[in-house]
Every structure is written in C-alpha cells, then in structure tokens.
Design a protein around this motif. Sequence first.
Motif, PDB file in Angstrom:
ATOM      1  N   PRO A  85      37.069 -20.640  40.274  1.00  0.00           N
ATOM      2  CA  PRO A  85      36.998 -20.162  41.586  1.00  0.00           C
ATOM      3  C   PRO A  85      37.868 -20.667  42.478  1.00  0.00           C
ATOM      4  CG  PRO A  85      34.816 -20.382  40.336  1.00  0.00           C
ATOM      5  CD  PRO A  85      36.057 -21.198  39.496  1.00  0.00           C
ATOM      6  N   GLN A  86      38.431 -19.847  43.314  1.00  0.00           N
ATOM      7  CA  GLN A  86      39.454 -20.430  44.307  1.00  0.00           C
ATOM      8  C   GLN A  86      38.911 -20.711  45.588  1.00  0.00           C
ATOM      9  OE1 GLN A  86      42.677 -21.335  43.497  1.00  0.00           O
ATOM     10  NE2 GLN A  86      41.722 -21.003  41.369  1.00  0.00           N
ATOM     11  N   SER A  87      37.832 -19.927  46.054  1.00  0.00           N
ATOM     12  CA  SER A  87      37.212 -20.131  47.200  1.00  0.00           C
ATOM     13  C   SER A  87      36.441 -21.418  47.232  1.00  0.00           C
ATOM     14  CB  SER A  87      36.417 -18.821  47.606  1.00  0.00           C
ATOM     15  OG  SER A  87      35.621 -19.284  48.744  1.00  0.00           O
ATOM     16  N   SER A  88      36.443 -21.941  48.656  1.00  0.00           N
ATOM     17  CA  SER A  88      35.375 -23.017  48.517  1.00  0.00           C
ATOM     18  C   SER A  88      33.906 -22.735  48.668  1.00  0.00           C
ATOM     19  CB  SER A  88      35.788 -23.901  49.955  1.00  0.00           C
ATOM     20  OG  SER A  88      35.438 -22.820  51.190  1.00  0.00           O
ATOM     21  N   HIS A  89      33.779 -21.365  48.763  1.00  0.00           N
ATOM     22  CA  HIS A  89      32.480 -20.958  48.806  1.00  0.00           C
ATOM     23  C   HIS A  89      32.327 -19.607  47.794  1.00  0.00           C
ATOM     24  CE1 HIS A  89      30.884 -23.482  51.766  1.00  0.00           C
ATOM     25  NE2 HIS A  89      32.158 -23.232  52.520  1.00  0.00           N
ATOM     26  N   PRO A  90      32.514 -19.757  46.392  1.00  0.00           N
ATOM     27  CA  PRO A  90      32.663 -18.856  45.523  1.00  0.00           C
ATOM     28  C   PRO A  90      31.186 -17.980  45.624  1.00  0.00           C
ATOM     29  CG  PRO A  90      32.387 -20.496  44.390  1.00  0.00           C
ATOM     30  CD  PRO A  90      32.652 -21.243  45.780  1.00  0.00           C
ATOM     31  N   PRO A  91      31.265 -16.646  45.029  1.00  0.00           N
ATOM     32  CA  PRO A  91      30.009 -16.129  45.069  1.00  0.00           C
ATOM     33  C   PRO A  91      29.084 -16.711  43.938  1.00  0.00           C
ATOM     34  CG  PRO A  91      32.069 -14.398  44.814  1.00  0.00           C
ATOM     35  CD  PRO A  91      32.244 -15.966  44.714  1.00  0.00           C
ATOM     36  N   PRO A  92      27.700 -16.650  44.076  1.00  0.00           N
ATOM     37  CA  PRO A  92      26.605 -17.490  43.403  1.00  0.00           C
ATOM     38  C   PRO A  92      26.615 -17.260  42.044  1.00  0.00           C
ATOM     39  CG  PRO A  92      25.716 -16.169  44.790  1.00  0.00           C
ATOM     40  CD  PRO A  92      26.863 -16.005  45.126  1.00  0.00           C
ATOM     41  N   LYS A 248      29.198 -24.125  40.962  1.00  0.00           N
ATOM     42  CA  LYS A 248      27.831 -24.396  40.699  1.00  0.00           C
ATOM     43  C   LYS A 248      26.982 -23.639  40.189  1.00  0.00           C
ATOM     44  CE  LYS A 248      28.373 -28.032  44.452  1.00  0.00           C
ATOM     45  NZ  LYS A 248      29.711 -27.741  44.570  1.00  0.00           N
ATOM     46  N   VAL A 249      25.922 -23.906  39.581  1.00  0.00           N
ATOM     47  CA  VAL A 249      25.104 -22.934  38.815  1.00  0.00           C
ATOM     48  C   VAL A 249      23.636 -23.398  39.512  1.00  0.00           C
ATOM     49  CG1 VAL A 249      23.997 -21.959  36.956  1.00  0.00           C
ATOM     50  CG2 VAL A 249      26.607 -22.604  36.879  1.00  0.00           C
ATOM     51  N   GLU A 250      23.097 -22.552  40.116  1.00  0.00           N
ATOM     52  CA  GLU A 250      21.684 -22.875  40.612  1.00  0.00           C
ATOM     53  C   GLU A 250      20.345 -22.314  39.665  1.00  0.00           C
ATOM     54  OE1 GLU A 250      21.471 -20.909  44.235  1.00  0.00           O
ATOM     55  OE2 GLU A 250      22.806 -22.219  45.390  1.00  0.00           O
ATOM     56  N   GLY A 251      19.613 -23.209  39.539  1.00  0.00           N
ATOM     57  CA  GLY A 251      18.379 -22.757  38.617  1.00  0.00           C
ATOM     58  C   GLY A 251      17.375 -21.648  39.267  1.00  0.00           C
ATOM     59  N   GLN A 252      16.917 -20.764  38.521  1.00  0.00           N
ATOM     60  CA  GLN A 252      15.893 -19.646  38.942  1.00  0.00           C
ATOM     61  C   GLN A 252      14.953 -19.635  38.045  1.00  0.00           C
ATOM     62  OE1 GLN A 252      17.833 -16.150  40.549  1.00  0.00           O
ATOM     63  NE2 GLN A 252      16.247 -14.774  39.297  1.00  0.00           N
ATOM     64  N   ILE A 253      13.925 -19.565  38.603  1.00  0.00           N
ATOM     65  CA  ILE A 253      12.501 -19.626  37.515  1.00  0.00           C
ATOM     66  C   ILE A 253      12.579 -18.100  36.829  1.00  0.00           C
ATOM     67  CG2 ILE A 253       9.946 -19.319  37.623  1.00  0.00           C
ATOM     68  CD1 ILE A 253      11.353 -21.884  38.742  1.00  0.00           C
ATOM     69  N   TYR A 254      12.162 -18.445  35.561  1.00  0.00           N
ATOM     70  CA  TYR A 254      11.908 -17.247  34.755  1.00  0.00           C
ATOM     71  C   TYR A 254      10.745 -16.470  34.967  1.00  0.00           C
ATOM     72  CZ  TYR A 254      10.876 -15.002  30.184  1.00  0.00           C
ATOM     73  OH  TYR A 254      10.443 -13.948  29.363  1.00  0.00           O
TER      74      TYR A 254
END
Length: 262
Positions: A85-92, A248-254
């Motif tokens: 990812p090139q952007s400093s704020h890439p899509p999540p 970055k990978v953010e956790g999400q509740i199953y």
Amino acid sequence: MTDSCAVQKLYEICKEILSPEEVVPPPSDIARLKAVLDAIKPIDVGLQGNERVSSGNEEERLFYSNLGAHKRQRVSRGTALIASPQSSHPPPVTYVHIHECDSFSMGIFCLSKSAVIPLHDHPGMTVFSKVLYGSMHVAAYDWDDQHHHTQHFCGMRLAKLKVDCIYNASSGSSVLYPTSAGNIHCFTALTSCAVLDVISPPYADGDPSYYALHPYLDLSRTWEELIDYKECQDFVWLEEIEKPHNFKVEGQIYTGPIINVI
C-alpha cells in the motif's frame, strides 16, 4: 444446509484431515475440504455479503485500464499489481478470527475497495481460500528451483509467477501448498470483499515474511542464460523486507454461529 451446520461441517472436516506436522493431505481429502468450503456463504459466518459485485470481465477491464501503459506490458503485469500500500492511510483490512488449534486456523479477511494485503508467504503451510463476496485480484509466486545458477542476486531470490487472475464468489475455493501453487501471494480488492482462509498449520511465530518485487529484466543483464524471452516474462526477483509500516490489520469480532469444538 443450515447456517450453523455449514461452518460446523467445515470445522469438522478440517479437524479430521489437517495435521500440525505440516503434512499435505492426500488429493481426495483436499477435494472433500474444498467441496465443503465452496458451500460456505457469507451468512454462514455472520457476514451480510450484500456489497456490489460486478462481473469479473468488467472488473478486470477497469482494473488493468487504470494501470500505466508501461505497467500493462506482460513482462510486468504481475509486478504492477502487488506493490505494498502506497498511501499513508490505505483502505482498511479487518480480520475476523473464527477458530485456531494446533492443526489449523480459520478466519476471514475483509477488505475495503482498493485495499491491499501485500506480498507475503505461508512457509510450510497448506492454505485453502474462498472469496465470500466481492472480487479481488490475486498475484502469486513460487520460488524457482530449476535455474540454480541464477537463483540468487544481491540478496534476492528468483521466483516465478503462478497465479495472475481475479477471484470472486463464483470462482470456487483455491488451495496453495508449502512449495507450490503460489505460496507467496498478494491480494488487491477490486470491490469490497471478504475471503475465508483455512491455514494448516497456523502461523507459529506471528507475522509471515513480506517481500518487495523487482522485475527480472530490470536487474539482470544475462536473462538469456536463464530461459527464452517469452518465458522470462513470468520471472521476478523477491527481496525480503520488514512488514510495510502502513499495512495494518484490525481485529473484528466473529458474529457467526458458534462452533462446537471437539
């Protein structure tokens, strides 16, 4: 098949045939697991899956038309699609953890449109993947084991393109092996999408290794010694790098059906 028994059946067949010893299951068992994975729908794992899904041909046309002309050349087609990812704020990117044991892990990566999971490996692992909704481009490589005199160059290793295509929910599940079928790969989301992964055995020490890609012809003056020009187009140099700082990978509740662990 009800929502609850779909994911339960996936867990049970994984428990039956997958091993913590990095042993690849026989083809008959791989076919059985893929058949179960193919039947999984977003609702079976707590996802809505109502994002817009374009036709695969239209997505591919739009995706490649957005590349510069020099990047659309076949010699670098695969390379142009797998940059970090090139952007400093890439899509999540989010990860929904479903289950993990000594033999395997089950989880879902959810990507916003244009999000990228950068080039990474699965050392010693067999990985089953199924796109649940949306579509993504996949570029995948294996280490070259044929051309020993050119396998290493300035700290980089030679790899060959194995997969360069678009997957969506109608594509069916795919499988990669410890040393073949694209063990080193990258995902680029063409639409909002989600992919269900079964990894055997699971990562033992945290993150995978990440790689930067360098086109073969850009760095080698002796490509004639390797192979002919046409075949050379599928080769690249891979350089191991630190995990990209902006990935970055953010956790999400199953929120799907509870698995009855046995």
